[in-house]
Motif scaffolding. Structure first.
Motif, short mmCIF file in Angstrom:
data_model
loop_
_atom_site.label_atom_id
_atom_site.label_comp_id
_atom_site.label_asym_id
_atom_site.label_seq_id
_atom_site.Cartn_x
_atom_site.Cartn_y
_atom_site.Cartn_z
N TYR A 218 33.58 43.43 51.55
CA TYR A 218 34.26 44.09 52.67
C TYR A 218 35.20 45.20 52.18
O TYR A 218 36.35 45.31 52.60
N GLN A 219 34.65 46.07 51.27
CA GLN A 219 35.49 47.12 50.69
C GLN A 219 36.02 48.11 51.72
O GLN A 219 37.07 48.73 51.52
N THR A 220 35.27 48.29 52.82
CA THR A 220 35.67 49.31 53.80
C THR A 220 36.60 48.77 54.87
O THR A 220 36.94 49.49 55.81
N THR A 221 37.04 47.53 54.75
CA THR A 221 37.97 46.99 55.75
C THR A 221 39.41 47.26 55.34
O THR A 221 39.71 47.63 54.19
N ARG A 222 40.32 47.03 56.26
CA ARG A 222 41.74 47.29 56.00
C ARG A 222 42.35 46.28 55.03
O ARG A 222 43.49 46.46 54.59
N HIS A 223 41.61 45.23 54.70
CA HIS A 223 42.14 44.20 53.81
C HIS A 223 41.89 44.49 52.33
O HIS A 223 42.41 43.78 51.47
N ALA A 224 41.12 45.53 52.05
CA ALA A 224 40.76 45.81 50.66
C ALA A 224 41.97 46.15 49.80
O ALA A 224 42.07 45.71 48.63
N GLU A 225 42.92 46.91 50.34
CA GLU A 225 44.11 47.29 49.57
C GLU A 225 44.89 46.06 49.12
O GLU A 225 45.23 45.92 47.94
N GLU A 226 45.17 45.18 50.08
CA GLU A 226 45.93 43.97 49.73
C GLU A 226 45.15 43.10 48.75
O GLU A 226 45.75 42.52 47.83
N ALA A 227 43.84 43.00 48.94
CA ALA A 227 43.03 42.16 48.05
C ALA A 227 43.15 42.64 46.61
O ALA A 227 43.25 41.82 45.67
N LEU A 228 43.14 43.95 46.39
CA LEU A 228 43.27 44.49 45.03
C LEU A 228 44.64 44.17 44.44
O LEU A 228 44.75 43.79 43.26
N GLU A 229 45.67 44.28 45.23
CA GLU A 229 47.01 43.96 44.74
C GLU A 229 47.14 42.48 44.42
O GLU A 229 47.71 42.08 43.40
N ARG A 230 46.55 41.63 45.29
CA ARG A 230 46.61 40.18 45.05
C ARG A 230 45.82 39.81 43.79
O ARG A 230 46.18 38.87 43.07
N LEU A 231 44.75 40.53 43.54
CA LEU A 231 44.00 40.29 42.30
C LEU A 231 44.87 40.62 41.08
O LEU A 231 44.85 39.88 40.08
N ALA A 232 45.61 41.71 41.16
CA ALA A 232 46.52 42.06 40.06
C ALA A 232 47.54 40.94 39.85
O ALA A 232 47.84 40.56 38.70
N GLU A 233 48.09 40.41 40.94
CA GLU A 233 49.04 39.29 40.85
C GLU A 233 48.43 38.08 40.15
O GLU A 233 49.02 37.50 39.23
N ALA A 234 47.26 37.67 40.64
CA ALA A 234 46.63 36.45 40.13
C ALA A 234 46.23 36.61 38.66
O ALA A 234 46.43 35.68 37.85
N ASP A 263 53.44 48.20 44.85
CA ASP A 263 53.78 46.83 44.43
C ASP A 263 53.04 46.44 43.15
O ASP A 263 53.61 45.80 42.26
N ALA A 264 51.76 46.81 43.08
CA ALA A 264 50.97 46.49 41.88
C ALA A 264 51.50 47.24 40.66
O ALA A 264 51.58 46.68 39.56
N TYR A 265 51.88 48.49 40.88
CA TYR A 265 52.42 49.31 39.78
C TYR A 265 53.72 48.70 39.25
O TYR A 265 53.92 48.59 38.03
N ALA A 266 54.57 48.28 40.17
CA ALA A 266 55.84 47.67 39.76
C ALA A 266 55.61 46.35 39.03
O ALA A 266 56.31 46.04 38.05
N LEU A 267 54.63 45.59 39.46
CA LEU A 267 54.30 44.32 38.82
C LEU A 267 53.89 44.54 37.36
O LEU A 267 54.33 43.82 36.46
N LEU A 268 53.05 45.53 37.14
CA LEU A 268 52.59 45.83 35.78
C LEU A 268 53.74 46.35 34.93
O LEU A 268 53.86 45.98 33.74
N GLN A 269 54.58 47.20 35.50
CA GLN A 269 55.71 47.75 34.74
C GLN A 269 56.65 46.64 34.26
O GLN A 269 57.16 46.69 33.14
N ASN A 270 56.85 45.65 35.11
CA ASN A 270 57.71 44.52 34.72
C ASN A 270 57.12 43.77 33.53
O ASN A 270 57.86 43.13 32.77
N GLY A 271 55.82 43.85 33.36
CA GLY A 271 55.17 43.22 32.21
C GLY A 271 54.94 44.18 31.07
O GLY A 271 54.22 43.85 30.11
N GLY A 272 55.52 45.39 31.18
CA GLY A 272 55.37 46.40 30.12
C GLY A 272 54.00 47.03 30.08
O GLY A 272 53.55 47.48 29.02
N LEU A 273 53.30 47.06 31.24
CA LEU A 273 51.95 47.58 31.30
C LEU A 273 51.84 48.73 32.29
O LEU A 273 52.74 48.95 33.11
N GLN A 274 50.72 49.45 32.21
CA GLN A 274 50.41 50.53 33.13
C GLN A 274 49.02 50.28 33.72
O GLN A 274 48.19 49.62 33.09
N PRO A 275 48.75 50.82 34.92
CA PRO A 275 47.38 50.72 35.46
C PRO A 275 46.40 51.40 34.51
O PRO A 275 46.64 52.53 34.05
#
Length: 298
Positions: A218-234, A263-275
């Protein structure tokens, strides 16, 4: 021996007396007569002759009841028409109108059954697209809220997709396409709900599987953005940093102004990482395919 004969004679005399008594009593005679088997069902099962109602009269009556929103009576008229005039054009019209009357009366399962019957008997007629549309809409109208089982959503998606594929030039195709997107969004929403549930309980592999379904199907749905961020979290929680970086990179590439990307960018920065996109990642392959298909379609 004489004694036995005397007893038999006495018994016969007593039986004769009873029969005489019965014959002398009118009420008892009537009861006795009612035991005649030929009389048992004479009144209960009289042959019933149905009046010969013209087909156009039944059809007009059905339409009149539809107009008055008497959907149940209208359905009965159309079903009667189908039974009285089988294998005729009246029967074909009756089945379609039965589906429509049930749909308008919100008896969606009955509408689905009538639509299927029409498509089985008359798949090549000009009204087949409309029968398919009634069936799809009857499923669509029963889509529940996102917290419940989405079996109806799956069935609606199948029926709507079949409509677009089989009858792409029909007048119902555009509406079906719009409702396909809504239905896909609903299914993605359900996956997100379950994925968040697992994420909150720190069951990260189960959460990833749900979010992966969203970005895969369901890449073309409005939920795709959040799903990608949640994947980064997990992935970050599991220490699989390359996949977390890829999820954030894909998110930034496709949705650069999204709050989810921030949010995903900030999460990675806190871990010393970049996208950073890892080309061998399943996420990278999925979104390259999506971008390629979108470009080809344009």
């Amino acid at each position: 021996m004489p004694l036995t004969f005397a007893k038999k004679a006495a018994g016969s005399a007593a039986l004769a007396a009873v029969l005489v008594s019965l014959s002398a009593s009118p009420g008892l005679c009537a009861w006795y007569d009612s035991l005649d088997p030929s009389q048992w069902f004479a009144e209960k099962y009289k042959p019933e002759v149905q009046p010969d109602i013209p087909a156009d009269k039944l059809y007009s009556d059905g339409l009149a009841n539809l107009e008055d929103r008497n959907f149940e009576i209208a359905t009965q008229k159309f079903e009667d028409l189908d039974k009285r005039y089988p294998s005729t054009d009246w029967s074909r019209k009756a089945i379609l109108m039965t589906a429509y009357a049930n749909y308008e009366g919100q008896k969606y399962d009955d509408a689905i059954n009538a639509s299927k019957r029409y498509l089985q008997r008359h798949p090549a007629t000009k009204d087949a697209a409309y029968a398919q549309y009634l069936m799809a809409m009857s499923q669509y109208k029963q889509i529940p809220d996102v917290t419940r089982d989405q079996d109806r959503s799956e069935k609606a998606l199948i029926a709507l997709t079949e409509l677009v594929q089989k009858y792409p030039t029909s007048e119902y195709a555009a509406d079906a396409k719009a409702k396909i997107q809504i239905t896909r969004d609903q299914l993605a929403g359900k996956e997100m709900e379950v994925g968040r549930f697992y994420l909150e309980r720190r069951n990260f592999p189960a959460a990833i599987n749900r979010f992966r379904d969203v970005v895969s199907k369901y890449q073309t749905t409005r939920h795709a953005e959040e799903a990608l961020e949640r994947l980064a979290e997990a992935y970050m929680a599991l220490g699989i940093t390359s996949e977390a970086q890829t999820a954030a990179a894909v998110l930034g590439h496709n949705y650069p102004d999204s709050q989810w990307y921030k949010d995903a960018y900030a999460l990675l920065q806190n871990g010393g990482l970049q996208p950073r996109e890892e080309k061998s990642s399943w996420l990278s392959k999925i979104y390259r395919g999506v971008i390629g298909r979108t470009a080809a379609a344009e």
